[in-house]
Design a protein around this motif. Structure first.
Motif, PDB file in Angstrom:
ATOM      1  N   GLY A   3     -39.531 -34.980  41.410  1.00 19.26           N
ATOM      2  CA  GLY A   3     -40.144 -36.225  40.977  1.00 19.26           C
ATOM      3  C   GLY A   3     -40.071 -36.307  39.472  1.00 19.26           C
ATOM      4  O   GLY A   3     -39.776 -35.331  38.811  1.00 19.26           O
ATOM      5  N   SER A   4     -40.323 -37.470  38.898  1.00 16.18           N
ATOM      6  CA  SER A   4     -40.169 -37.570  37.456  1.00 16.18           C
ATOM      7  C   SER A   4     -40.596 -38.917  36.921  1.00 16.18           C
ATOM      8  O   SER A   4     -40.845 -39.838  37.650  1.00 16.18           O
ATOM      9  CB  SER A   4     -38.717 -37.298  37.110  1.00 16.18           C
ATOM     10  N   GLY A   5     -40.612 -39.003  35.587  1.00 13.89           N
ATOM     11  CA  GLY A   5     -40.803 -40.270  34.922  1.00 13.89           C
ATOM     12  C   GLY A   5     -42.247 -40.679  34.771  1.00 13.89           C
ATOM     13  O   GLY A   5     -43.149 -40.078  35.322  1.00 13.89           O
ATOM     14  N   PHE A 201     -31.009 -33.904  36.803  1.00  9.11           N
ATOM     15  CA  PHE A 201     -32.133 -34.829  36.678  1.00  9.11           C
ATOM     16  C   PHE A 201     -31.680 -36.231  36.290  1.00  9.11           C
ATOM     17  O   PHE A 201     -32.100 -37.227  36.892  1.00  9.11           O
ATOM     18  CB  PHE A 201     -33.142 -34.323  35.645  1.00  9.11           C
ATOM     19  N   LEU A 202     -30.823 -36.320  35.284  1.00  9.47           N
ATOM     20  CA  LEU A 202     -30.395 -37.622  34.784  1.00  9.47           C
ATOM     21  C   LEU A 202     -29.701 -38.446  35.867  1.00  9.47           C
ATOM     22  O   LEU A 202     -29.788 -39.679  35.862  1.00  9.47           O
ATOM     23  CB  LEU A 202     -29.470 -37.444  33.579  1.00  9.47           C
ATOM     24  N   PRO A 206     -32.422 -41.941  38.871  1.00  8.02           N
ATOM     25  CA  PRO A 206     -32.256 -43.340  39.301  1.00  8.02           C
ATOM     26  C   PRO A 206     -32.415 -43.529  40.803  1.00  8.02           C
ATOM     27  O   PRO A 206     -32.950 -44.553  41.255  1.00  8.02           O
ATOM     28  CB  PRO A 206     -30.833 -43.678  38.834  1.00  8.02           C
ATOM     29  N   LEU A 207     -31.966 -42.554  41.591  1.00  5.97           N
ATOM     30  CA  LEU A 207     -32.125 -42.655  43.048  1.00  5.97           C
ATOM     31  C   LEU A 207     -33.585 -42.518  43.449  1.00  5.97           C
ATOM     32  O   LEU A 207     -34.069 -43.218  44.346  1.00  5.97           O
ATOM     33  CB  LEU A 207     -31.284 -41.574  43.738  1.00  5.97           C
ATOM     34  N   LEU A 208     -34.305 -41.587  42.784  1.00  9.25           N
ATOM     35  CA  LEU A 208     -35.727 -41.424  43.064  1.00  9.25           C
ATOM     36  C   LEU A 208     -36.519 -42.646  42.613  1.00  9.25           C
ATOM     37  O   LEU A 208     -37.444 -43.092  43.293  1.00  9.25           O
ATOM     38  CB  LEU A 208     -36.264 -40.179  42.357  1.00  9.25           C
TER      39      LEU A 208
END
Length: 240
Positions: A3-5, A201-202, A206-208
Motif C-alpha cells: 500500500g502507499s501514498g 513501487f513506482l 498507479p495500479l493500487l
C-alpha cells in the motif's frame, strides 16, 4: 500486503499481498515509508514457489474473514518457479503448472470474496546471469536460472492475468525496456535491490491507486488536522 501514498487512511485495509521481494530496503519495505495509517499485510515467502504458496494461501486469507476484505492483493512469484529443473529441482515448477497455480490462487481469492479486479499479478524481474552465477559459485553450485527462461514465466504470468481478468505488472519487460541496463535493480542478480524496490513501487502504485481512490477516508491527512483542537478532526464524522 502492499500500500502507499497519502490516500491510504481508508475504511478498509488498503492492500494485501501474497508475496514481496526477499530483500527490502533497510528502512523497511518499499511501501512502508509511504504508508500512513493503512492496514497493510506483508508476507515475504522467501524461497517459495507457486506450488507451495497455493497450499498456504487459505491460511493467509481466510474465506470467513469478510470483515477485513482486502482492497488489493498482489501476487508476486516466478523467480523460484523458473529455476532450472536439473540444477534446482526443489524450487522448480513446470511452466504450465506455474500458470495454473496463479489461476488457482486468483480463483481462491474470488471465492474468498476478493473479486479479480482487486488482484494484481506481478511477473518475476529479469535475471542478471553474470551476477547470479557468481552467487551460485560462492554457494558451490552451477548457474541455476536463465533470463530467457524467466521471460517465459513472465509471459505465462501475463497470460494468467488475462485469463483471470486481473491487472498485471510485467516487471520482467519493464526493467529491460529499450535494452536498458537493469543490473542496478538487483542486489545479487536475482533479488531486488533498494533501487529495484523503488522501481517496483513506482510502477505498482498507479495500479493500487485505482483500487484505493474510490474508498472513503477514515482519518484525515495529517496536514488537515485542526491544530488548536485536533479532536474536532480526529473524533468527528471523518468527512475531511
Amino acid at each position: 500486503m502492499t500500500g502507499s501514498g497519502p490516500c491510504v487512511s481508508r475504511e478498509l485495509p488498503s492492500a494485501a499481498t501474497v508475496s514481496l521481494p526477499r530483500h527490502l530496503p533497510k528502512q523497511g519495505s518499499f511501501l512502508s515509508s509511504r504508508v500512513d495509517g493503512a492496514h497493510c499485510w506483508l508476507t515475504d515467502l522467501s524461497g517459495y514457489n507457486t506450488r507451495w504458496a497455493k497450499i498456504i494461501l487459505p491460511r493467509l486469507i481466510k474465506k470467513e474473514n469478510s470483515v477485513e476484505t482486502p482492497v488489493a492483493v498482489s501476487i508476486f512469484f516466478g523467480a523460484n518457479d523458473s529455476s532450472l529443473k536439473g540444477e534446482n529441482p526443489k524450487q522448480h515448477v513446470p511452466l504450465d503448472e506455474y500458470r495454473a497455480n496463479l489461476r488457482d490462487m486468483v480463483q481462491y481469492l474470488t471465492s474468498a470474496g476478493i473479486p479479480q479486479e482487486r488482484v494484481i499479478l506481478i511477473t518475476p524481474p529479469p535475471l542478471h546471469e553474470a551476477a547470479w552465477e557468481k552467487e551460485c559459485i560462492l554457494k558451490g553450485c552451477k548457474l541455476n536460472r536463465l533470463n530467457a527462461v524467466v521471460g517465459e514465466y513472465a509471459d505465462a504470468c501475463v497470460q494468467a492475468a488475462r485469463d483471470c481478468g486481473t491487472d498485471v505488472l510485467d516487471l520482467w519487460a519493464l526493467m529491460q525496456k529499450d535494452n536498458q541496463d537493469f543490473s542496478s535493480y538487483l542486489s545479487d542478480g536475482l533479488h531486488l535491490s533498494p533501487v529495484g524496490n523503488e522501481f517496483l513501487f513506482l510502477n505498482l502504485w498507479p495500479l493500487l491507486d485505482k483500487k484505493l481512490s474510490s474508498l472513503p477516508w477514515l482519518l484525515p491527512y495529517w496536514k488537515d488536522v485542526e491544530e488548536a483542537k485536533p479532536e474536532l478532526s480526529l473524533l468527528g464524522d471523518g468527512d475531511h
